[in-house]
Structures are given as structure tokens and as C-alpha cells.
Scaffold this active site. Structure first.
Site, mmCIF file in Angstrom:
data_model
loop_
_atom_site.group_PDB
_atom_site.id
_atom_site.type_symbol
_atom_site.label_atom_id
_atom_site.label_comp_id
_atom_site.label_asym_id
_atom_site.label_seq_id
_atom_site.Cartn_x
_atom_site.Cartn_y
_atom_site.Cartn_z
ATOM 1 C CG ASP A 113 -1.692 -1.306 1.338
ATOM 2 O OD1 ASP A 113 -2.353 -1.668 0.361
ATOM 3 O OD2 ASP A 113 -1.601 -1.967 2.396
ATOM 4 C CG HIS A 158 -3.417 -5.182 3.597
ATOM 5 N ND1 HIS A 158 -2.908 -4.390 2.607
ATOM 6 C CD2 HIS A 158 -3.738 -6.342 3.001
ATOM 7 C CE1 HIS A 158 -2.936 -5.044 1.455
ATOM 8 N NE2 HIS A 158 -3.434 -6.234 1.673
HETATM 9 P P1 NDP Z 1 -1.691 -15.754 -3.626
HETATM 10 O O1 NDP Z 1 -0.313 -16.300 -3.524
HETATM 11 O O2 NDP Z 1 -2.045 -14.902 -4.792
HETATM 12 O O3 NDP Z 1 -2.076 -14.932 -2.302
HETATM 13 C C1 NDP Z 1 -1.768 -15.444 -1.017
HETATM 14 C C2 NDP Z 1 -2.328 -14.545 0.050
HETATM 15 O O4 NDP Z 1 -1.725 -13.278 -0.033
HETATM 16 C C3 NDP Z 1 -3.833 -14.311 -0.038
HETATM 17 O O5 NDP Z 1 -4.359 -14.367 1.275
HETATM 18 C C4 NDP Z 1 -3.937 -12.935 -0.582
HETATM 19 O O6 NDP Z 1 -5.077 -12.238 -0.118
HETATM 20 C C5 NDP Z 1 -2.736 -12.296 0.051
HETATM 21 N N1 NDP Z 1 -2.347 -11.009 -0.542
HETATM 22 C C6 NDP Z 1 -1.815 -9.989 0.168
HETATM 23 N N2 NDP Z 1 -1.568 -8.945 -0.607
HETATM 24 C C7 NDP Z 1 -1.956 -9.284 -1.837
HETATM 25 C C8 NDP Z 1 -1.978 -8.596 -3.067
HETATM 26 N N3 NDP Z 1 -1.563 -7.370 -3.193
HETATM 27 N N4 NDP Z 1 -2.432 -9.242 -4.148
HETATM 28 C C9 NDP Z 1 -2.873 -10.500 -4.037
HETATM 29 N N5 NDP Z 1 -2.884 -11.190 -2.890
HETATM 30 C C10 NDP Z 1 -2.451 -10.587 -1.798
HETATM 31 O O7 NDP Z 1 -2.766 -16.926 -3.533
HETATM 32 P P2 NDP Z 1 -2.758 -18.370 -4.183
HETATM 33 O O8 NDP Z 1 -4.168 -18.845 -4.043
HETATM 34 O O9 NDP Z 1 -2.070 -18.406 -5.500
HETATM 35 O O10 NDP Z 1 -1.832 -19.206 -3.199
HETATM 36 C C11 NDP Z 1 -2.146 -19.448 -1.887
HETATM 37 C C12 NDP Z 1 -1.429 -20.715 -1.508
HETATM 38 O O11 NDP Z 1 -1.510 -20.828 -0.105
HETATM 39 C C13 NDP Z 1 -2.040 -21.977 -2.118
HETATM 40 O O12 NDP Z 1 -1.002 -22.716 -2.734
HETATM 41 C C14 NDP Z 1 -2.595 -22.718 -0.886
HETATM 42 O O13 NDP Z 1 -2.460 -24.125 -1.010
HETATM 43 C C15 NDP Z 1 -1.681 -22.183 0.177
HETATM 44 N N6 NDP Z 1 -2.113 -22.265 1.566
HETATM 45 C C16 NDP Z 1 -1.168 -22.708 2.448
HETATM 46 C C17 NDP Z 1 -1.432 -22.823 3.772
HETATM 47 C C18 NDP Z 1 -0.372 -23.340 4.658
HETATM 48 O O14 NDP Z 1 0.799 -23.297 4.314
HETATM 49 N N7 NDP Z 1 -0.718 -23.819 5.829
HETATM 50 C C19 NDP Z 1 -2.759 -22.448 4.312
HETATM 51 C C20 NDP Z 1 -3.667 -21.943 3.331
HETATM 52 C C21 NDP Z 1 -3.346 -21.853 1.991
HETATM 53 P P3 NDP Z 1 -6.496 -12.243 -0.888
HETATM 54 O O15 NDP Z 1 -7.084 -13.606 -0.637
HETATM 55 O O16 NDP Z 1 -7.219 -11.128 -0.206
HETATM 56 O O17 NDP Z 1 -6.182 -11.988 -2.330
#
Ligand code: NDP
Length: 330
Positions: free
Chosen positions: A157, A185
Site C-alpha cells: 500500500d 490492510h
Molecule cells: P496468492 O499467492 O495470490 O495470495 C496469497 C495470500 O496473499 C492471499 O491471502 C492474498 O489475499 C494475500 N495477498 C496480500 N496482498 C496481496 C496482493 N496485493 N495481491 C494479491 N494477494 C495478496 O494466492 P494463491 O491462491 O495463488 O496461493 C495461496 C497458496 O496458499 C495456495 O497454494 C494454498 O495451497 C496455500 N495455503 C497454504 C497454507 C499453509 O501453508 N498452511 C494455508 C492456506 C493456503 P487475498 O485472498 O485477499 O487476495
């Protein structure tokens, strides 16, 4: 010497953008070797393993070791830095309470696993949303780890705000300093330019010459543009901001580790009551990093106009805190 970095959500989009830059030395510089621990849920393990294969093919001289796991105890073992990127996205029909509960079941256990397994000086950066409250949950669960070692990302941001200010003033972004993000945020965040400078000159003076009514420009153009930039990127790009989120994560962790000197930046850190923000909340403030610790910069007293906007965002954080408290997550 080497530094151990644990990345959750390592199989996701932001994870993919982060890993290669960390391996290339963009986090701690060209001298510091890194060990990466990639933590995923079972559904994401394949993607994380694929990224690990590509990391191997990058033949990065600084990369000592990569481990992929779905076990938080293994994932956080010896971590100097934990980057908590994986989070549960809001699904169709999900209310805020459902989202907070789903993330509580991720960030609570991760906090406990960090306390039990990470290096004694671990620093935790939360990126996964709702980032401030996820950080609050993890910190509350991490018995024995000071809450000051947890922070959530508002650097993207801030970077967006600096870039918008630079564009409005037709100035190089490197000359824009002292922009602060306050609060959550989320769309309620308050990007504040009252103490910003452009090439050493107060930004408000420069803006008055360019846009005339500065308050109208801030309310009608600048603040909504910064707060809704994520949605703008999705609309134009067709998917969410990833590389810029990863870039800001590196900026945040690098500053925290190597220090900011006199430069101010923004991060969501635990309040001790500064600027009237209730103690214990993880809220974004103007900060510096000194000797590996965030310090809230005091003396940036907000005007009544700014106070109203800060209070609105802090009220949202209070609501989120009360909701996770009611769910027994903190
Ligand atoms: P991303 O890698 O695109 O995003 C991950 C997180 O970052 C989301 O919560 C997202 O929020 C947040 N975020 C923060 N700032 C930004 C921004 N500027 N733009 C976009 N996102 C932002 O998500 P993916 O779905 O590609 O990947 C998530 C991964 O996490 C998956 O592989 C899943 O399996 C994994 N996961 C792992 C966990 C663990 O290790 N225990 C638990 C849960 C999930 P927002 O949702 O608001 O976009």
C-alpha cells in the site's frame, strides 16, 4: 552463515514470485546464503515441489537447501524468518466470521508451531489476508515469542501511494519519502501524505501547486486509487497483483532485518497505545527498523481530518479482534 526462511503458501502465486528473488539474493544481499523451507497444505504440495525443482534448476549460488513439507513443525524448524503468505481466500457466500474462523484454524496452529520450532530470534511477516488479524491470531498463539516479532504487510500500500504521489507530481519515485499507511490492510486503510516530502520539500506544498484543492484530490482521487489498486490490477490484468505483492514483501523483510536508518516506512505492528490505537492491536503505523526491531515513529500527530480516517480503519481492526475473540481464537 546462512539464514533460514520459511514460506507458507509456497505453491501459490505470490510464493512463486518470492522464491526466485530470495534465492537470487534480493532479500539479504549477495553475501548471505539462504535455506528455504516451503510449507503448504496437502493440496498445494505438488506446486511447491515443482517450484523446488525449478529452484534447483536455477543453480543459485546462495541457495543452500530447500525443503518442502506440509507439517508446520518441520516447516518452521529453525526459521529465522517466517513469511506467512498462505491463507484461506473468501469463498462464495462466506461471511466475515467464516473467513476469520477459517484463517484462525491456519494461523493459530502456525503460531504454536513457530513458538515450538523456530529460531529464538524469529521474525514473522504476515501477507495472507486478513493480514493484520491473522498476525494477531498467530502472535497470540505463539507462547513465549514477543508480539513485537510479528508484523503484517502494508508496504505494498505504501509503495502504491508513493508511486501515485510521484506520478501526480511528475517526480521520480525515489524522491518521495515519508508516506504513511495507517490502520488495516483493507479498503479502510488511510494513506497519509501529511508528512511526506518530495525531493526534501513538503508534498502538501507541491500538491497545492499542482492540484489546487488538496483535500478534494486526496479524498476523491488519491485515497480511493491506492485503497482500490488491487481491484484495478485484477480488472486490467485479469488476475490479482502478485509480483508487486512479492516485491513489497521483500522490501518489508529487508528493511526489518537490515534497518531503515532515518527513512520512515509503514508496517502493521503491535500497538502499545501509540496514536490512541488500542494496545495489542496489530495496526499500520509510521515505523523505522533499528537493530532488527520495528519502532513506531511518534510525533506525526494527525489533523482532525486524518484522525477521522485513522479511527475508521482502527475501528474495523477492533471489530475483527472482537470477532476472533468471540470465536476463542485469541
Ligand atoms: P496468492 O499467492 O495470490 O495470495 C496469497 C495470500 O496473499 C492471499 O491471502 C492474498 O489475499 C494475500 N495477498 C496480500 N496482498 C496481496 C496482493 N496485493 N495481491 C494479491 N494477494 C495478496 O494466492 P494463491 O491462491 O495463488 O496461493 C495461496 C497458496 O496458499 C495456495 O497454494 C494454498 O495451497 C496455500 N495455503 C497454504 C497454507 C499453509 O501453508 N498452511 C494455508 C492456506 C493456503 P487475498 O485472498 O485477499 O487476495
Amino acid at each position: 552463515m546462512s539464514t533460514t526462511v520459511t514460506l507458507t503458501g509456497a505453491g501459490g502465486q505470490i510464493g512463486y514470485a518470492l522464491l526466485f528473488r530470495i534465492a537470487a539474493g534480493d532479500l539479504f544481499g549477495p553475501e548471505e546464503r539462504v535455506r528455504l523451507r516451503l510449507l503448504e497444505i496437502p493440496a498445494g504440495i505438488g506446486a511447491a515441489e515443482g517450484a523446488a525443482l525449478e529452484l534447483q534448476d536455477g543453480a543459485f549460488g546462495l541457495l543452500e537447501h530447500v525443503e518442502v513439507t506440509d507439517d508446520p513443525a518441520v516447516g518452521f524448524d529453525g526459521a529465522d524468518h517466517a513469511l506467512l503468505v498462505g491463507a484461506r481466500p473468501r469463498g462464495p457466500g462466506m461471511e466475515r466470521g467464516d473467513l476469520l474462523a477459517a484463517n484462525g484454524s491456519i494461523f493459530g496452529p502456525q503460531g504454536r508451531a513457530i513458538a515450538a520450532n523456530a529460531a529464538p530470534g524469529v521474525r514473522v511477516t504476515v501477507v495472507g489476508n486478513p493480514a493484520n488479524t491473522n498476525a494477531l491470531i498467530a502472535a497470540a498463539a505463539a507462547d513465549g515469542v514477543p508480539a513485537t516479532r510479528f508484523s503484517a504487510l502494508t508496504r505494498l500500500d505504501e509503495n502504491r501511494a508513493r508511486a501515485q504521489l510521484a506520478a501526480a507530481l511528475d517526480a521520480p519515485v525515489a524522491e518521495v519519502d515519508g508516506v504513511t499507511i495507517w490502520g488495516n490492510h483493507s479498503a479502510t486503510q488511510f494513506p497519509d501524505v501529511a508528512h511526506a516530502t518530495v525531493a526534501g520539500r513538503p508534498a502538501l506544498d507541491a500538491l497545492a501547486e499542482r492540484v489546487g484543492d488538496v483535500t478534494a484530490w486526496l479524498d476523491g482521487s488519491f485515497i480511493p486509487r491506492v485503497a482500490k489498486r488491487g481491484a484495478e490490477i485484477i480488472q486490467v490484468r485479469g488476475s490479482s497483483s502478485v509480483a508487486s505483492a512479492a516485491n513489497a514483501t521483500l522490501d518489508h523483510v529487508r528493511d526489518w532485518t537490515l534497518g531503515t536508518g532515518e527513512r520512515r516506512t509503514s508496517a502493521a505492528v503491535v500497538s502499545h497505545g501509540e496514536y490512541g490505537v488500542p494496545a495489542g492491536l496489530i495496526s499500520s503505523f509510521p515505523v523505522r527498523a533499528v537493530d532488527g526491531a520495528w519502532q513506531i515513529v511518534e510525533g506525526q500527530e494527525p489533523s482532525p481530518w486524518a484522525r477521522e480516517r485513522i479511527d475508521r480503519s482502527v475501528a474495523e481492526l477492533v471489530e475483527e479482534r472482537d470477532a476472533v475473540r468471540a470465536l476463542g481464537l485469541i
